[in-house]
Design a protein around this motif. Structure first.
Motif, short mmCIF file in Angstrom:
data_model
loop_
_atom_site.label_atom_id
_atom_site.label_comp_id
_atom_site.label_asym_id
_atom_site.label_seq_id
_atom_site.Cartn_x
_atom_site.Cartn_y
_atom_site.Cartn_z
N PHE A 47 0.82 -1.20 0.00
CA PHE A 47 0.00 0.00 0.00
C PHE A 47 0.86 1.26 0.00
O PHE A 47 0.41 2.31 -0.44
N LEU A 48 2.09 1.16 0.51
CA LEU A 48 2.97 2.32 0.56
C LEU A 48 3.94 2.36 -0.62
O LEU A 48 4.75 3.27 -0.73
N GLY A 52 0.75 0.80 -4.71
CA GLY A 52 -0.26 1.15 -3.73
C GLY A 52 -0.67 2.61 -3.83
O GLY A 52 -1.85 2.95 -3.67
N THR A 53 0.31 3.48 -4.09
CA THR A 53 0.01 4.90 -4.26
C THR A 53 -0.95 5.10 -5.42
O THR A 53 -1.93 5.86 -5.32
N ALA A 109 -4.22 14.26 2.36
CA ALA A 109 -2.99 13.56 2.01
C ALA A 109 -3.24 12.07 2.11
O ALA A 109 -3.87 11.59 3.05
N ILE A 110 -2.76 11.32 1.12
CA ILE A 110 -2.85 9.86 1.16
C ILE A 110 -1.46 9.29 0.88
O ILE A 110 -0.75 9.76 -0.01
N GLY A 111 -1.07 8.30 1.67
CA GLY A 111 0.26 7.75 1.52
C GLY A 111 1.31 8.80 1.82
O GLY A 111 1.10 9.71 2.62
N LEU A 112 2.44 8.68 1.14
CA LEU A 112 3.53 9.63 1.37
C LEU A 112 3.83 10.50 0.15
O LEU A 112 4.72 11.34 0.20
N HIS A 113 3.06 10.31 -0.92
CA HIS A 113 3.43 10.98 -2.16
C HIS A 113 2.28 11.72 -2.83
O HIS A 113 2.45 12.18 -3.95
N THR A 114 1.14 11.82 -2.17
CA THR A 114 -0.03 12.37 -2.85
C THR A 114 -0.81 13.33 -1.96
O THR A 114 -1.08 13.02 -0.79
N ASP A 145 1.75 10.69 9.65
CA ASP A 145 0.37 10.32 10.00
C ASP A 145 -0.24 9.42 8.94
O ASP A 145 -1.04 8.53 9.24
N THR A 146 0.12 9.68 7.68
CA THR A 146 -0.51 8.95 6.58
C THR A 146 -0.11 7.49 6.55
O THR A 146 -0.85 6.65 6.03
N ILE A 147 1.05 7.14 7.12
CA ILE A 147 1.45 5.73 7.17
C ILE A 147 0.51 4.96 8.07
O ILE A 147 0.00 3.89 7.71
#
Length: 286
Positions: A47-48, A52-53, A109-114, A145-147
Motif C-alpha cells: 500500500f505504501l 499502492g500509491t 494527504a494519502i500515503g507519502l506521495h499524494t 500520520d498517513t502511514i
C-alpha cells in the motif's frame, strides 16, 4: 502514540484473521502465525509502494489537474513544498498533487506521495487559504500520520472483505439448505422461512463484526484528532497561521447534541474548528 497503538491493533487484527484461515492448512501454530504476519507486513508495504500509491489515487477518484488548475495551484503548491522541505528534510521529494472534482472546501494527504485538492477549495478560497490548507496536509506527511492511516485503512479493507465473504456464505448455506428442503417436501414454506433466517443471521453477523471492528480501531480516532492539532501547528510554523484561521472560521461547528457529542467522542476524526482556532491563536500570541 495513540495512532501507533491503533496501527499495531490493526496489524494484529489482520494477522489474527489471516491466521484463522492459515491454521486450517498449516499444523504448526507458530509457523501459521509467522506466515500470516509476513503476509500482513507485505500487504502494508504494498500500500505504501508506487503501486499502492496509484491504487489509492484511483480509489479516491483523483485526476491530473487541467492547465487552468495547474496555473492557479502549482505556484502555491511549490512555495509551500519548498518551505516544508526546509523544515522537514526527510519528506519525500516527489510529492504530487491531484484534483477531486466536487464542491467540498478541503484537501487531503494519502500515503507519502499524494495530496488531493477538491475543486471546491480552488473555486471558493483565496490563494493564502489554499496555501494554509496545503501546509496542513504537508504536516500530516511530515509527521508520518498517513502511514498509520494506510495501515488502519488496510485493516478495514481486509475486515470488510472477509465480512462480505462470510455474509455471502451464510446466505448461500441457509437459502440453499431451505431450497433443498422445499424440493424434498414439495412446499415453498421452508424456502420462505430460509430467506428470513438468512436475512436475520446476516444482520446479526454484519453488526457484530462491525461493532468489534470499530472497538478495535477506536484508539485511532482520538489519535487522529491530535494529529489535526499537530498539522495545524506545522502549518502555522510555515507562516500561514492567519489564513488557516480564516479558512477554519468558514465552518462553525453545529450546536452540540447528545448524539453528535457521542459521535465526536468515539469516531470523530477532526476536533471542533473552534478548538483548532483557539490553539492557533495561542500559537500566534506566543
Amino acid at each position: 502514540m495513540l495512532q501507533g497503538i491503533s496501527a499495531l491493533i490493526a496489524l494484529a487484527i489482520n494477522t489474527v484473521i489471516i491466521d484463522i484461515f492459515m491454521s486450517n492448512y498449516i499444523e504448526s501454530a507458530i509457523l501459521s502465525f509467522a506466515i500470516s504476519l509476513i503476509i500482513v507486513l507485505i500487504s502494508a508495504g504494498l500500500f505504501l509502494s508506487p503501486i499502492g500509491t496509484w491504487i489509492m489515487r484511483v480509489q479516491n477518484h483523483l485526476h491530473t489537474p487541467t492547465e487552468v488548475e495547474r496555473q492557479r495551484i502549482e505556484p502555491i503548491f511549490l512555495e509551500i513544498y519548498e518551505k516544508a522541505k526546509k523544515k522537514s528534510p526527510w519528506i519525500p521529494k516527489d510529492i504530487q498533487w491531484f484534483v477531486l472534482g466536487d464542491d467540498e472546501l478541503n484537501a487531503f494527504a494519502i500515503g507519502l506521495h499524494t495530496i488531493g485538492i477538491h475543486t471546491g477549495l480552488m473555486q471558493h478560497c483565496s490563494d493564502s487559504e489554499i496555501a494554509a490548507v496545503l501546509a496542513h496536509e504537508f504536516g500530516h506527511i511530515a509527521h508520518r500520520d498517513t502511514i498509520c492511516s494506510v495501515i488502519v485503512t488496510e485493516c478495514g479493507f481486509v475486515v470488510m472483505m472477509l465480512k462480505s465473504l462470510l455474509l455471502l456464505c451464510l446466505r448461500v448455506i441457509v437459502i440453499g439448505t431451505s431450497f433443498i428442503w422445499s424440493l424434498v417436501n414439495e412446499s415453498e414454506i421452508p424456502s420462505i422461512i430460509g430467506n428470513y433466517i438468512a436475512s436475520f443471521l446476516c444482520w446479526i453477523a454484519n453488526y457484530s463484526i462491525s461493532v468489534v471492528y470499530y472497538i478495535c480501531i477506536a484508539p485511532s480516532y482520538p489519535a487522529r484528532r491530535q494529529q489535526e492539532y499537530a498539522a495545524d501547528r506545522y502549518a502555522a510554523e510555515l507562516g500561514v497561521c492567519k489564513p488557516l484561521i480564516t479558512f477554519l472560521s468558514r465552518f462553525p461547528t453545529p450546536p452540540l447534541t447528545f448524539t453528535l457529542t457521542l459521535a465526536q467522542m468515539f469516531y470523530g476524526t477532526h476536533p471542533k474548528n473552534e478548538k483548532r482556532i483557539s490553539e492557533l491563536q495561542k500559537y500566534m500570541s506566543q
